[in-house]
Design an enzyme around this catalytic site. Structure first.
Site, PDB file in Angstrom:
ATOM      1  N   ASP A  12       7.165  32.612  18.110  1.00 43.51           N
ATOM      2  CA  ASP A  12       8.159  31.615  17.706  1.00 43.51           C
ATOM      3  C   ASP A  12       8.255  31.532  16.178  1.00 43.51           C
ATOM      4  O   ASP A  12       7.271  31.791  15.488  1.00 43.51           O
ATOM      5  CB  ASP A  12       7.754  30.255  18.295  1.00 43.51           C
ATOM      6  N   THR A  58      14.989  34.044  29.733  1.00 41.95           N
ATOM      7  CA  THR A  58      16.259  33.884  30.465  1.00 41.95           C
ATOM      8  C   THR A  58      17.123  32.814  29.786  1.00 41.95           C
ATOM      9  O   THR A  58      18.343  32.854  29.875  1.00 41.95           O
ATOM     10  CB  THR A  58      16.008  33.498  31.937  1.00 41.95           C
ATOM     11  N   ASN A  60      17.331  32.443  26.528  1.00 41.43           N
ATOM     12  CA  ASN A  60      17.852  32.959  25.260  1.00 41.43           C
ATOM     13  C   ASN A  60      19.307  33.447  25.354  1.00 41.43           C
ATOM     14  O   ASN A  60      19.969  33.618  24.334  1.00 41.43           O
ATOM     15  CB  ASN A  60      16.965  34.088  24.706  1.00 41.43           C
ATOM     16  N   LEU A 185       4.913  25.472  26.662  1.00 33.79           N
ATOM     17  CA  LEU A 185       4.788  26.765  27.342  1.00 33.79           C
ATOM     18  C   LEU A 185       6.129  27.487  27.424  1.00 33.79           C
ATOM     19  O   LEU A 185       6.182  28.701  27.638  1.00 33.79           O
ATOM     20  CB  LEU A 185       4.218  26.593  28.750  1.00 33.79           C
TER      21      LEU A 185
END
Ligand code: FPP
Length: 230
Positions: A12, A58, A60, A185
């Site tokens: 990230d 999924t 994104n 998460l």
């Protein structure tokens, strides 16, 4: 020092890294790909058997179309550029997620690199692409239902479900690393992370390097893993 068999990473902070420098977001992803290269190399040096990186979720797909397209171009470039390096370092490439929904050229590049590196025996680099933990569990439940309908399903236990996940061939991660300080998460390996040690660092992913991986492993070594026991 105990080296984790399997390390999973939520990469990230690419966008923030670029914004801090007044650059377009894709520059952050490009620099993030450099971190993937460095960390994979460190895993080979340290003897980490499996490294799973969350490269595209999924969720994104909800990003602007130009960023999504640029990410897939970057992925294809990365695969093409890295293939000789993966071969030299004896790294096996693998992918988890709904790979069949990725752009076709991306699927081809991926399938080719996976085939070429299939016999390599150092670290397995697993790219999570078009991946989410919930989707994975849904796909596993669908597979269970298909087996039930075919009359081939016996008892259902944890192993029965694990065997139908995308990660069936890999051990659960020992260590999860998340960069850029977020305590979430984000739908990553929901089943597999049940007993995984979590290491969160403020560093943004493009700034994360080999020394940071070693520091995370050192901290992991101070943890006492009890798996719910005493
Ligand atoms: C999260 O940062 C990162 C991603 C959604 C993409 C991860 C992709 C890479 C590291 C590069 C390509 C990968 C490979 C394997 C070549 P973010 O954009 O959410 O950052 P932000 O939270 O600061 O906006």
């Amino acid at each position: 020092m105990t080296v984790p068999r399997h390390i999973a990473i939520i990469m990230d902070g690419n966008g923030r890294w670029a914004r801090e420098r007044g650059l377009p977001r894709i520059k952050g992803h490009e620099q993030g790909a450099e971190s993937v290269r460095a960390v994979t190399e460190a895993c080979v040096e340290l003897g980490v058997e499996f490294l799973t990186v969350y490269a595209f979720s999924t969720e994104n797909w909800k990003r602007p179309a130009d960023e999504v397209a640029a990410l897939f171009v970057l992925l294809e470039h990365f695969i093409a550029q890295e293939l000789p390096v993966l071969m030299k370092n004896n790294v096996r490439l693998a992918a988890i997620g709904r790979i069949h929904e990725l752009p076709e050229s991306c699927q081809r590049a991926l399938a080719d690199a996976i085939a070429q590196t299939a016999a390599n025996t150092a670290t397995t680099l697993i790219l999570a692409l078009n991946y989410s933990g919930r989707t994975e569990i849904i796909d596993a439940v669908r597979a269970l239902c298909a087996d039930a309908a075919a009359g081939t399903l016996g008892e259902i236990d944890a192993d029965t479900l694990s065997a139908r996940l995308y990660t069936a061939a890999y051990p659960d991660p020992d260590l999860l690393i998340r960069t850029s300080g977020e305590m979430r998460l984000s739908n990553f390996l929901l089943w597999q992370l049940s007993y995984t040690e979590i290491h969160v660092t403020e560093k943004l992913w493009p700034d994360f390097g080999k020394a940071d991986l070693r520091a995370a492993i050192a901290e992991f070594n101070k943890r006492q893993r009890r798996y719910g026991g005493l």
